[in-house]
Design an enzyme around this catalytic site. Structure first.
Site, short mmCIF file in Angstrom:
data_model
loop_
_atom_site.label_atom_id
_atom_site.label_comp_id
_atom_site.label_asym_id
_atom_site.label_seq_id
_atom_site.Cartn_x
_atom_site.Cartn_y
_atom_site.Cartn_z
N LYS A 87 -0.77 -1.89 -1.22
CA LYS A 87 -0.75 -1.19 -0.13
C LYS A 87 -0.02 -1.69 1.08
CE LYS A 87 -4.42 0.79 2.89
NZ LYS A 87 -5.81 0.96 3.06
N LYS A 99 0.67 2.50 -2.75
CA LYS A 99 0.08 3.40 -1.42
C LYS A 99 1.28 2.98 -0.29
CE LYS A 99 -3.15 4.98 1.81
NZ LYS A 99 -4.75 4.76 2.05
#
Length: 326
Positions: free
Chosen positions: A197, A250
């Site tokens: 992330k 992400k």
């Protein structure tokens, strides 16, 4: 001399569909949903046109509508009534996500319910766990926050979640949650880790949607700098070693190179097409700068081509309807 190898031969309109390498399926798609404990009717999210916050009483109906469209998995985010420094409402058995899980499972038993395991929506400071003094000043404390994540994940599992998805980017979060789940008898609950992330500028609209903005600093000490691909791969490898069932990258579209590398680690990989990616396409289409449907399908196809097995996207419901047409 005329060419022997003619690539255009395979691009004729009737042959081309037979040779397409990547085909989107409704089973590829996961729909993120925001559940707000403070409202009684669904509320539009201005930064994400076409998206809403849903009341606890309305989330089952939205899940049922998605099920009818062919969506088989949802990812729940909660907006609670109460926030404090320790995110107590995040693990309350009667908390917003816990209620939402039970409501969805009661109405649509077959729906795969994934819950976001984090504290940013539940803390009054907006960071992803317990904060305190560190060598660099006030910041997120890793190990006390792991204890909090264990409590949140357990409460979600007790409510009936199929998959818990820690998004806090704490060191050791997968191993800690796996141990807590197993010791409590929830060994069949999967962990979909936000394993890679990035500290991205593309989360802006989400902060309105989930009321998760932070009151000081930023999240760059626990999320990955966009420049670092080796570090990104190592983060996912560590989560493999700790027992993750599904990995995640992400954001998705800006990081397809990283996604393709994470896909080589051997576990199923989800890619999250985040709020900023969604809102950019929406805004450009609303201004007439691109053809919306084609841009959406292209963006998702490219994410799948890069190696995603699952795509978390706010376009899920719409795209499921389009795919049903073919």
């Amino acid at each position: 001399m005329f060419p022997k190898r003619r690539m255009r031969r395979t691009r004729s309109r009737n042959i081309q569909p037979l040779l397409r390498e990547i085909t989107l399926s409704r089973n590829d798609l996961i729909a993120p949903l925001f559940v707000d404990e403070n409202i009684s009717e669904k509320k539009p999210i201005s930064a994400m046109p076409g998206q809403f916050r849903y009341p606890v009483s309305g989330i089952a109906g939205e899940a049922a509508d998605l099920w009818k469209k062919g969506i088989r998995a949802i990812l729940l985010f909660g907006i609670p009534k109460e926030k404090d420094a320790e995110a107590k409402s995040a693990y309350d058995p009667q908390g917003v996500v816990q209620q939402a899980v039970r409501n969805v499972k009661g109405a649509v038993p077959g729906m795969v319910v994934i819950t976001d395991v984090c504290a940013c929506e539940y803390t009054d400071h907006g960071h992803c766990g317990i904060v305190g003094e560190t060598r660099g000043g006030t910041d997120l404390l890793n190990d006390p926050s792991l204890v909090l994540m264990n409590r949140i994940a357990l409460s979600h599992a007790e409510a009936g979640a199929d998959i818990v998805a820690p998004s806090c980017m704490l060191d050791g979060m997968v191993g800690s949650i796996r141990t807590a789940l197993d010791e409590a008898g929830y060994d069949e609950v999967l962990i979909m880790s936000y394993s890679t992330k990035f500290a991205s500028a593309l989360y802006g609209p989400f902060r309105e949607a989930a009321d998760s903005g932070f009151s000081f600093g930023d999240r760059s000490t626990y999320q990955i700098h966009p420049a670092n691909s080796r570090e990104a791969l190592l983060e996912s490898q560590m989560d493999v070693d700790e027992g993750a069932d599904i990995l995640m990258v992400k954001p998705a579209g800006f990081y397809l190179d990283v996604l393709s590398e994470v896909a080589t680690l051997g576990l199923p990989v989800a890619a999250y097409q985040v709020s900023g990616e969604y809102s950019m396409i929406r805004a450009a289409a609303q201004n007439g700068w691109l053809r919306e449907r084609e841009a959406i399908i292209e963006s998702l196809t490219c994410i799948k081509r890069a190696g995603a097995d699952l795509i978390i996207t706010y376009f899920a419901g719409e795209v499921a309807g389009w795919l049903h047409e073919h």
